[in-house]
Design a protein around this motif. Sequence first.
Motif, PDB file in Angstrom:
ATOM      1  N   UNK A 151     -54.884   3.567  19.518  1.00  0.00           N
ATOM      2  CA  UNK A 151     -55.015   4.148  18.190  1.00  0.00           C
ATOM      3  C   UNK A 151     -53.888   5.126  17.917  1.00  0.00           C
ATOM      4  N   UNK A 152     -54.089   5.985  16.933  1.00  0.00           N
ATOM      5  CA  UNK A 152     -53.058   6.967  16.586  1.00  0.00           C
ATOM      6  C   UNK A 152     -53.703   8.211  16.006  1.00  0.00           C
ATOM      7  N   UNK A 153     -52.981   9.321  16.112  1.00  0.00           N
ATOM      8  CA  UNK A 153     -53.380  10.536  15.417  1.00  0.00           C
ATOM      9  C   UNK A 153     -52.340  10.811  14.345  1.00  0.00           C
ATOM     10  N   UNK A 172     -54.464  -1.224  15.452  1.00  0.00           N
ATOM     11  CA  UNK A 172     -55.022   0.106  15.628  1.00  0.00           C
ATOM     12  C   UNK A 172     -56.543   0.044  15.591  1.00  0.00           C
ATOM     13  N   UNK A 173     -57.174   0.476  16.668  1.00  0.00           N
ATOM     14  CA  UNK A 173     -58.628   0.397  16.780  1.00  0.00           C
ATOM     15  C   UNK A 173     -59.342   1.658  16.303  1.00  0.00           C
ATOM     16  N   UNK A 174     -58.623   2.757  16.203  1.00  0.00           N
ATOM     17  CA  UNK A 174     -59.209   4.013  15.740  1.00  0.00           C
ATOM     18  C   UNK A 174     -58.076   4.926  15.286  1.00  0.00           C
ATOM     19  N   UNK A 175     -58.429   5.917  14.479  1.00  0.00           N
ATOM     20  CA  UNK A 175     -57.423   6.857  13.974  1.00  0.00           C
ATOM     21  C   UNK A 175     -57.988   8.268  14.012  1.00  0.00           C
ATOM     22  N   UNK A 176     -57.181   9.190  14.486  1.00  0.00           N
ATOM     23  CA  UNK A 176     -57.597  10.587  14.647  1.00  0.00           C
ATOM     24  C   UNK A 176     -56.904  11.429  13.593  1.00  0.00           C
ATOM     25  N   UNK A 202     -62.329   3.090  12.496  1.00  0.00           N
ATOM     26  CA  UNK A 202     -63.183   4.245  12.813  1.00  0.00           C
ATOM     27  C   UNK A 202     -62.377   5.542  12.864  1.00  0.00           C
ATOM     28  N   UNK A 203     -63.021   6.619  12.411  1.00  0.00           N
ATOM     29  CA  UNK A 203     -62.366   7.920  12.312  1.00  0.00           C
ATOM     30  C   UNK A 203     -62.725   8.798  13.503  1.00  0.00           C
ATOM     31  N   UNK A 245     -69.850  12.451   6.768  1.00  0.00           N
ATOM     32  CA  UNK A 245     -68.650  11.747   6.302  1.00  0.00           C
ATOM     33  C   UNK A 245     -68.652  10.318   6.830  1.00  0.00           C
ATOM     34  N   UNK A 246     -68.536   9.367   5.923  1.00  0.00           N
ATOM     35  CA  UNK A 246     -68.532   7.958   6.311  1.00  0.00           C
ATOM     36  C   UNK A 246     -67.385   7.651   7.267  1.00  0.00           C
ATOM     37  N   UNK A 247     -67.678   6.866   8.269  1.00  0.00           N
ATOM     38  CA  UNK A 247     -66.653   6.380   9.179  1.00  0.00           C
ATOM     39  C   UNK A 247     -66.396   7.246  10.386  1.00  0.00           C
ATOM     40  N   UNK A 248     -66.937   8.483  10.380  1.00  0.00           N
ATOM     41  CA  UNK A 248     -66.687   9.390  11.503  1.00  0.00           C
ATOM     42  C   UNK A 248     -67.472   8.925  12.723  1.00  0.00           C
ATOM     43  N   UNK A 249     -66.756   8.645  13.799  1.00  0.00           N
ATOM     44  CA  UNK A 249     -67.361   8.162  15.041  1.00  0.00           C
ATOM     45  C   UNK A 249     -67.273   9.197  16.152  1.00  0.00           C
ATOM     46  N   UNK A 250     -66.137   9.879  16.238  1.00  0.00           N
ATOM     47  CA  UNK A 250     -65.915  10.861  17.304  1.00  0.00           C
ATOM     48  C   UNK A 250     -65.469  12.185  16.689  1.00  0.00           C
TER      49      UNK A 250
END
Length: 379
Positions: A151-153, A172-176, A202-203, A245-250
Amino acid sequence: MIYKDFQDLHLSALGLGAMRLPAAGENFSEIDEAAAEKMVAYAMEHGINYYDTAWGYHDGHSETVIGRILSKYSRDSYYLATKFPGYDLSNMDKVETIFEQQLKKCKTDYFDFYLFHNVCEMNIDAYLDSKYGIFDYLMKQKENGRIRHLGFSAHGDCSIMKRFLDAYGEQMEFAQIQLNWIDWTFQNAKEKASLLNERHIPIWVMEPLRGGKLASLSEEASTQLHTLRPDEDMPAWAFRFLQGIDGVTMILSGMSDLKQVQDNIKTFETDRPLNQQEQTTLLNIAHQMIQNILPCTACRYCTAHCPKGLDIPSLLSLYNEHCFTGGGFIAPMALMAVPKEKHPSACIGCRSCEAVCPQQIKISEAMADFDAKLQNASF
């Protein structure tokens, strides 16, 4: 502990960030490893299974300390994340060397999560330049199983994120992103979250408490919030905002002592997102707070690049305080304990710090303005 599903994984909704581990003394780079180990032990015992570090945290010592601590636990009992340090352009041609060193520092054969660190205006061209081979190399490591999820930040604006996603988004599987109730509008976090949701990415949240700034509010603001939720403390409000917040996973929190770990884990025993009235009240408070502050999160990337050795985050904190109060005695008094050669006046305007600032703060201009304000102060 609340858990969130990510693909076939069951992740704790709260992750322990290793950017602000307890210091052994006044030197930020020296981590109190014994204290950090107690924090991790409590976190592990109470359900946190995600640990986030990076090449540059604690002047390069975070990965090593986290690696030593986590190596005492079964490798399948936690998920480890680190990042390629593209916040420093001098690293762009060193992806293989850095990655191999990170594996050794973290005492692991693979990373569960690996990120392109700090995609922003400063480095987007380099990140997208195939001559450095960063994307190809990391994809190869994923194929070899040494990176499980890529992923990426990002600290850049939405246009920068779009460029990155247009190039690499399918992989990209996730974004920070930096997401909290201050930055929801101040740094366009709402727009960034919408972009990621549109792309079904996923966020991951960083800076939920804005470097601790949202842990303590004015008496007036605290009273407003306490009236709505008498049983919640100020840090919990920041986490409850994110739970809606929608999409927030971590949600990552850079915890600095055991009490913070204990308090945050207690909050994440329940999922209690804010209702409309509570969210509106919080965002109204944010509107009042962001009029004159600079968005420094005390990541300290700047300090390693300052030829004068200035403690830039501390100076910016004092600058924000000085601007917010319209002067006063606190900043001048604090600076009385600082050597003259470390005052804002010592800044030579070289902008080396600005080249690595994730927040893109015009630090040299702030230092010049701070110095001018101090010269005109009556204290």
